[in-house]
Design an enzyme around this catalytic site. Structure first.
Site, mmCIF file in Angstrom:
data_model
loop_
_atom_site.group_PDB
_atom_site.id
_atom_site.type_symbol
_atom_site.label_atom_id
_atom_site.label_comp_id
_atom_site.label_asym_id
_atom_site.label_seq_id
_atom_site.Cartn_x
_atom_site.Cartn_y
_atom_site.Cartn_z
ATOM 1 N N SER A 138 1.625 6.911 6.754
ATOM 2 C CA SER A 138 0.354 6.905 7.483
ATOM 3 C C SER A 138 -0.525 5.793 6.948
ATOM 4 O O SER A 138 -0.461 5.446 5.759
ATOM 5 C CB SER A 138 -0.372 8.245 7.319
ATOM 6 O OG SER A 138 -1.696 8.171 7.840
ATOM 7 N N TYR A 151 -4.210 14.533 2.104
ATOM 8 C CA TYR A 151 -3.331 13.814 3.030
ATOM 9 C C TYR A 151 -3.079 12.396 2.534
ATOM 10 O O TYR A 151 -1.930 11.919 2.539
ATOM 11 C CB TYR A 151 -3.967 13.794 4.413
ATOM 12 C CG TYR A 151 -3.111 13.190 5.493
ATOM 13 C CD1 TYR A 151 -1.989 13.865 5.972
ATOM 14 C CD2 TYR A 151 -3.418 11.941 6.041
ATOM 15 C CE1 TYR A 151 -1.203 13.316 6.983
ATOM 16 C CE2 TYR A 151 -2.638 11.395 7.045
ATOM 17 C CZ TYR A 151 -1.535 12.083 7.503
ATOM 18 O OH TYR A 151 -0.760 11.542 8.493
#
Length: 250
Positions: A138, A151
């Site tokens: 990501s 995250y």
């Protein structure tokens, strides 16, 4: 016929990749914890691509579950040419706000899963002297974001892990790469208010979101011989998110 195992295959980018690989005449093992949708989708795809698709309910954070996935995949298709580690979850909040169980869960699903999939699938790739692994990272693992500490930490681990994996397995003709998406126009993302969606679009220098099929096409390139000279890379497919230094316009 080549075979790919895709985790998180029953929705979003994983499902888009499943359909693309099938259309390009690959066998696909769909691995997902959601067996209700997974079985239903696999049945529909089997009607279109007979003998090419197999669904297996899998908890990618559980050793025994991943071991069972490997055994079932080999039984179904004999050899595995590529693994796409796409399963992942998101946890929101500043670090002190993240509950311990949520921290453990995101680390297990987003990071430990890659270890477990490697543990069981790579020995077979070593034996056959070829293979490719594609992980979904990501942009939040490369840059910092507000309220995304857990995250970002998990995806940051994936961002660096790819380099070590590529170094360790290259001598066996196994390539390892990451795809680095930004905001992607999945059904889940569409649950956001329109103002939020528009805000993300406006933050891209080309004024749009990445589409799931954009990610799927890059997954195919990296998994197949089309990407035979690419390894150890974090390849951004994210409409330009992350290229801006945040300095004011001069």
């Amino acid at each position: 016929m080549n075979t790919v195992v895709i985790t998180g295959a029953a929705s979003g980018m994983g499902l888009e990749a499943t359909e693309l690989f099938l259309s390009r005449k690959w066998n696909v093992v769909m691995a997902d914890f959601d067996d209700v949708n997974g079985v239903k989708i696999a049945k529909k795809l089997s009607d279109l691509f007979p003998g090419q698709v197999y669904f297996h309910k899998t908890d990618v954070s559980n050793d025994k579950s991943v071991a069972n996935l490997f055994d079932a995949s080999i039984k179904q298709f004999k050899t595995i040419d590529s693994v796409i580690n796409n399963a992942g979850i998101f946890v929101k909040g500043a670090l002190h706000e993240v509950q311990e169980d949520a921290w453990d869960r995101i680390m297990n699903i987003d990071v430990k899963s890659i270890y477990l999939m490697t543990k069981y699938f790579v020995p077979a790739m070593i034996e056959q002297q070829h293979g490719s692994i594609v992980n979904t990272a990501s942009i939040s693992g490369i840059t910092g974001d507000y309220n995304m500490a857990a995250y970002s930490a998990a995806k940051g681990a994936v961002v660096n892990l790819v380099r070590s994996m590529a170094l360790d397995y290259g001598k066996y003709n196994i390539r390892v790469n990451n795809i680095v998406p930004g905001p992607t126009n999945t059904a889940l993302f569409q649950n956001n208010p329109q103002s939020v969606i528009d805000g993300f679009k406006n933050a891209s220098p080309i004024g749009r979101l990445t589409e799931p099929e954009d990610i799927a096409r890059m997954m195919f390139l990296l998994a197949s011989d089309e990407g035979k000279s690419i390894t150890g890379q974090n390849i951004q497919v994210n409409t330009g998110f992350g290229i801006y230094s945040s300095q004011p316009v001069q």
